[in-house]
Design an enzyme around this catalytic site. Structure first.
Site, PDB file in Angstrom:
ATOM      1  N   ALA A  29       0.846  -1.196   0.000  1.00 17.70           N
ATOM      2  CA  ALA A  29       0.000   0.000   0.000  1.00 17.70           C
ATOM      3  C   ALA A  29       0.881   1.245   0.000  1.00 17.70           C
ATOM      4  O   ALA A  29       2.112   1.138  -0.050  1.00 17.70           O
ATOM      5  CB  ALA A  29      -0.916  -0.013   1.213  1.00 17.70           C
ATOM      6  N   ASN A  30       0.288   2.423   0.014  1.00 11.68           N
ATOM      7  CA  ASN A  30       1.064   3.655   0.177  1.00 11.68           C
ATOM      8  C   ASN A  30       0.284   4.631   1.047  1.00 11.68           C
ATOM      9  O   ASN A  30      -0.841   4.341   1.448  1.00 11.68           O
ATOM     10  CB  ASN A  30       1.430   4.251  -1.195  1.00 11.68           C
ATOM     11  CG  ASN A  30       0.206   4.682  -1.971  1.00 11.68           C
ATOM     12  OD1 ASN A  30      -0.510   5.589  -1.568  1.00 11.68           O
ATOM     13  ND2 ASN A  30      -0.063   3.986  -3.083  1.00 11.68           N
ATOM     14  N   ARG A  31       0.863   5.764   1.346  1.00 12.97           N
ATOM     15  CA  ARG A  31       0.311   6.676   2.349  1.00 12.97           C
ATOM     16  C   ARG A  31      -0.719   7.671   1.830  1.00 12.97           C
ATOM     17  O   ARG A  31      -1.097   8.592   2.535  1.00 12.97           O
ATOM     18  CB  ARG A  31       1.438   7.450   3.026  1.00 12.97           C
ATOM     19  CG  ARG A  31       2.407   6.573   3.786  1.00 12.97           C
ATOM     20  CD  ARG A  31       3.424   7.440   4.514  1.00 12.97           C
ATOM     21  NE  ARG A  31       4.505   6.656   5.083  1.00 12.97           N
ATOM     22  CZ  ARG A  31       4.397   5.959   6.214  1.00 12.97           C
ATOM     23  NH1 ARG A  31       3.264   5.976   6.903  1.00 12.97           N
ATOM     24  NH2 ARG A  31       5.415   5.265   6.655  1.00 12.97           N
TER      25      ARG A  31
END
Ligand code: C5P
Length: 220
Positions: A29-31
């Site tokens: 995932a990413n932020r």
């Protein structure tokens, strides 16, 4: 009854991260929070457009008067985007994962063999795919989240992705942009570079929507 500078236009927005399964319980995932993309969808709807928002997994609320399509992975996002075309304006604000793994069918287990090796496969580029379609939106806007050489990377991206405008921002941890309320953006187009002062993501969205209307010959 809708009114505003974008009445009668269809706007397609992508927002949020994508989640790429590693196994049934883990993801890459990413932020990205989805705040900027969702704010653009909301602002476009307030400007009278018919808006479809294709969103990855986010924890913020749906914008008002917008059709929201929720997806998990980049491939699902591409499918949802292609199903939502045609559109007059496409705004691709999602932080799409560049890579996915093959996705193990069962939960990976710790064992004597050491950590599993994740082999990464490149995801489709949604923006570039849409840019190459016969029904490409008249105005196609990409984002560039960079941690260094923000404007130089954005110029290169404008050409490579085939879009009309890149909204570039610095997402290095010190900037506080990812997940935060404020954003500092540079608009990169064939006309050159325009740097805006730090503003709330809502204000950036309002200003961008005004730009979109003006560039389609629809001044407010
Ligand atoms: O190449 P990069 O990921 O930095 O490009 C960012 C822009 O391209 C954003 O507008 C993003 O939404 C879009 N993008 C996409 N599909 C991908 C990767 C990026 O639509 N697989």
């Amino acid at each position: 009854r809708r009114e505003g500078p974008l009445v009668g236009l269809r706007v397609l927005v992508t927002s949020g991260p994508t989640h790429e399964p590693i196994d049934p319980v883990r993801v890459l995932a990413n932020r990205s929070s989805g705040r900027q993309g969702h704010a653009i969808a909301a602002a476009a709807a307030r400007a009278g457009a018919e808006v479809t928002l294709v969103s990855g997994p986010v924890s913020i609320t749906d914008p008002k008067d917008v059709t929201v399509v929720r997806v998990e992975t980049a491939r699902e996002m591409l499918e949802a985007v292609e199903r939502s075309l045609p559109a007059d304006i496409g705004v691709f604000a999602a932080a799409v994962a560049d890579w996915r793994t093959d996705g193990a069918p069962q939960k990976l287990k710790k064992g004597g063999g050491g950590p599993p090796a994740l082999s990464l496969v490149e995801n489709p580029d949604i923006l570039a795919t849409v840019a190459g379609r016969a029904d490409r939106p008249r105005l196609l806007v990409g984002f560039a989240a960079e941690t260094e050489n923000v404007v130089a990377h954005a110029k290169e991206k404008l050409a490579r992705k085939g879009c009309d405008l890149i909204v570039a921002n610095d997402v290095s941890p010190a900037s506080g942009v990812m997940g935060g309320e404020a954003n500092t953006v540079h608009l990169v187009s064939a006309d050159g570079v325009e740097s805006w002062p730090a503003m709330s993501k809502g204000a950036v969205a309002e200003e961008l929507v005004e730009r979109f209307a003006a560039s389609l010959g629809r001044p407010a």
